[in-house]
Structures are given as C-alpha cells and as structure tokens.
Design an enzyme around this catalytic site. Structure first.
Site, PDB file in Angstrom:
ATOM      1  N   ASP A   1       0.839  -1.198   0.000  1.00 10.10           N
ATOM      2  CA  ASP A   1       0.000   0.000   0.000  1.00 10.10           C
ATOM      3  C   ASP A   1       0.875   1.250   0.000  1.00 10.10           C
ATOM      4  O   ASP A   1       2.103   1.159   0.136  1.00 10.10           O
ATOM      5  CB  ASP A   1      -0.963  -0.004   1.195  1.00 10.10           C
TER       6      ASP A   1
ATOM      7  N   ASN B   1      -8.299  -2.400  13.833  1.00 12.57           N
ATOM      8  CA  ASN B   1      -9.662  -2.530  13.282  1.00 12.57           C
ATOM      9  C   ASN B   1      -9.739  -3.660  12.256  1.00 12.57           C
ATOM     10  O   ASN B   1     -10.752  -3.816  11.582  1.00 12.57           O
ATOM     11  CB  ASN B   1     -10.120  -1.207  12.651  1.00 12.57           C
TER      12      ASN B   1
ATOM     13  N   HIS C   1      -7.750  -4.003   9.605  1.00 15.39           N
ATOM     14  CA  HIS C   1      -7.306  -3.724   8.230  1.00 15.39           C
ATOM     15  C   HIS C   1      -6.024  -4.493   7.917  1.00 15.39           C
ATOM     16  O   HIS C   1      -5.213  -4.766   8.797  1.00 15.39           O
ATOM     17  CB  HIS C   1      -7.160  -2.215   7.963  1.00 15.39           C
TER      18      HIS C   1
ATOM     19  N   GLU D   1      -9.695  -1.368   4.648  1.00 13.85           N
ATOM     20  CA  GLU D   1     -10.364  -1.034   5.904  1.00 13.85           C
ATOM     21  C   GLU D   1     -11.641  -1.864   6.053  1.00 13.85           C
ATOM     22  O   GLU D   1     -12.077  -2.511   5.091  1.00 13.85           O
ATOM     23  CB  GLU D   1     -10.711   0.465   5.900  1.00 13.85           C
TER      24      GLU D   1
HETATM   25  P1  PGA Z   1       1.602  -1.677  13.466  1.00 15.00           P
HETATM   26  O1  PGA Z   1       0.658  -1.466  12.213  1.00 15.00           O
HETATM   27  O2  PGA Z   1       2.579  -2.736  13.095  1.00 15.00           O
HETATM   28  O3  PGA Z   1       2.254  -0.341  13.658  1.00 15.00           O
HETATM   29  O4  PGA Z   1       0.733  -2.087  14.611  1.00 15.00           O
HETATM   30  C1  PGA Z   1       0.026  -2.556  11.645  1.00 15.00           C
HETATM   31  C2  PGA Z   1      -1.010  -2.098  10.661  1.00 15.00           C
HETATM   32  O5  PGA Z   1      -1.682  -1.080  10.915  1.00 15.00           O
HETATM   33  O6  PGA Z   1      -1.180  -2.773   9.621  1.00 15.00           O
END
Ligand code: PGA
Length: 245
Positions: free
Chosen positions: A70, A138, A140, A145
């Site tokens: 992404d 959440n 994602h 999302e």
């Molecule tokens: P993080 O992010 O490793 O900083 O928890 C993971 C994500 O949001 O995909």
C-alpha cells in the site's frame, strides 16, 4: 478454517529471530520469490535482524523481488514519509535490493486509478510467493479497511478514522495524515501462495480473536485469513492470548 501455524514467542528478541528464521528458510527454498513486506512498528525488529544477518554474510537474504502492499496518495517521489521510502530505509536499501526489483506505487501519479490498474495488472500476471503482513486494530490489512470487499483488487481508498489516528504520530499530527491511499485488494492478498502474519503486543489480542474466532466477515477484513492456505502467524503471548487455548 484451514490449518494455521500459530507460533508463540516469549519476547521481542525471539520475535525477531523466529520471524527472520522463517524468512531465511523461505528464501533458501524459493528461487527469487515475489514478496510483500509490511510497514508499521511490528516488523521493525524482524527487519533489523534480517539486515544484521545480511551484513554478517547471509547474502541470499536479498534474493527476492519486493511488491508494495500500500501507499499514501499525493506524495512526491522520494518523500521520506512515503511507505516506499520507509521500507527503503528499514530494509530494502540496507539489503541493496535493486530498484528494478521493487514494484511500488507512484504516489503522485496524475491518474491514480490508472496507476492502480498498472499495479493490479502486474499482480494478476505474477505469483505472490509470500505476503508478509501486519494487522490494524480494526482488522485492516494494507489499507483494506473494514467493509472492504473480499473480492476487492488494487485501488484507491479513503482512510478509516482509526487508521488516521494510529498514523498521527508518524505524520506529526492528525491533520497532517493524508486521507487517501492506494492498496492491493483482499482478492490480491488471497492469491498469495504463502502468508506470514506478524503480531506483537496486547493491543492486537482483541482483533486477532475477531479475525480467527468469529465468522468470516467483511466487517473484519483480516478474517479472510481463516481460509488462507499456508498461513503462519508469529506473535507474542499477549497478542495471541485470546486465540491460543
Ligand atoms: P503496526 O501497524 O505494526 O504499527 O501495529 C500494523 C497495521 O496497521 O497494519
């Protein structure tokens, strides 16, 4: 649910070592694979360990092609805040991955839909040998999302409020976080031959339970993983607390 290989680690050092062992083993068994790598805080110890081993002489650790998961929309080429710059700093540059072996989004493309189609065409005509991913609180994966379709492909998306909040620190304030991004879709990710999910810390426990112990639902994008073949989850006891009995 497919057989999922859950690997529980005791501490952050083991997390780095065991994740790096997995990747190292994968590269030794697969010739020049196409690999997705995640951004975020979670993979940092893993990247440090890989770079350390590469510098210590394990030269095969750069024998892969990188596929971006992404990217934010609207950043100039080389903007240090872009995911491609971030991954460059953390792992791709230290491993001397050639630019031609990095399939990345042009964040500043004049026609962003066309740019998504360009990446989607590449992904459709390739095999994703290994998708290494993280997971948001959440659910994602990438910028897919909640309510993203399981048949979604590479596209432009609007960031979820929780994601904007989670990224505020990185951007130096909530108002500075871009509102749009591009992401591989869940259909693209479902095509990966192998998937490695990295999770660490208590704050991931709830979403892991929702991902693996509730019915598969587009409300929780990461629940596609329940049916994902060749899935390994590496996490600490806190993250895995609610799914390991
Ligand atoms: P993080 O992010 O490793 O900083 O928890 C993971 C994500 O949001 O995909």
């Amino acid at each position: 649910m497919n057989n999922i290989n859950f690997v529980s680690v005791d501490n952050i050092d083991d997390f780095a070592v065991i994740s790096a062992d997995f990747f190292s083993d994968f590269l030794q068994k697969n010739d020049n694979p196409l690999v997705i790598l995640p951004t975020g805080f979670t993979p940092l110890p893993f990247y440090k360990e890989i770079v350390k081993r590469y510098k210590a002489g394990e030269k095969y650790l750069n024998k892969f092609k990188y596929l971006a998961l992404d990217e934010y929309v609207g950043l100039c080429d080389g903007d240090y805040r872009s995911f491609s710059s971030w991954l460059g700093r953390e792992i791709l540059d230290p491993l001397s991955i050639d630019i031609k072996d990095r399939i990345i989004f042009d964040s500043d493309a004049a026609d962003i839909d066309k740019e998504c189609k360009r990446i989607d065409d590449i992904v459709s005509s390739s095999v994703i040998n290994l998708a290494i991913i993280g997971i948001g609180e959440n659910g994602h994966v990438g910028f897919n999302e909640p309510k993203s379709s399981f048949s979604s492909r590479t596209r432009k998306v609007f960031l979820h409020e929780k994601t904007i909040k989670a990224n505020a620190e990185y951007w130096g304030g909530i108002d500075k976080v871009p509102k749009e991004a591009v992401t591989l879709g869940l259909a693209n990710l479902k095509n990966a031959k192998n998937t490695l999910l990295l999770v660490y810390g208590k704050k991931k426990a709830k979403i892991l339970k929702e991902s693996f112990c509730a019915p598969v639902s587009e409300d929780v994008p990461s629940s596609y993983l329940q049916n994902q073949p060749n899935l390994t989850v590496i996490g600490d006891e806190d993250a895995l607390a609610e799914i390991m009995i």
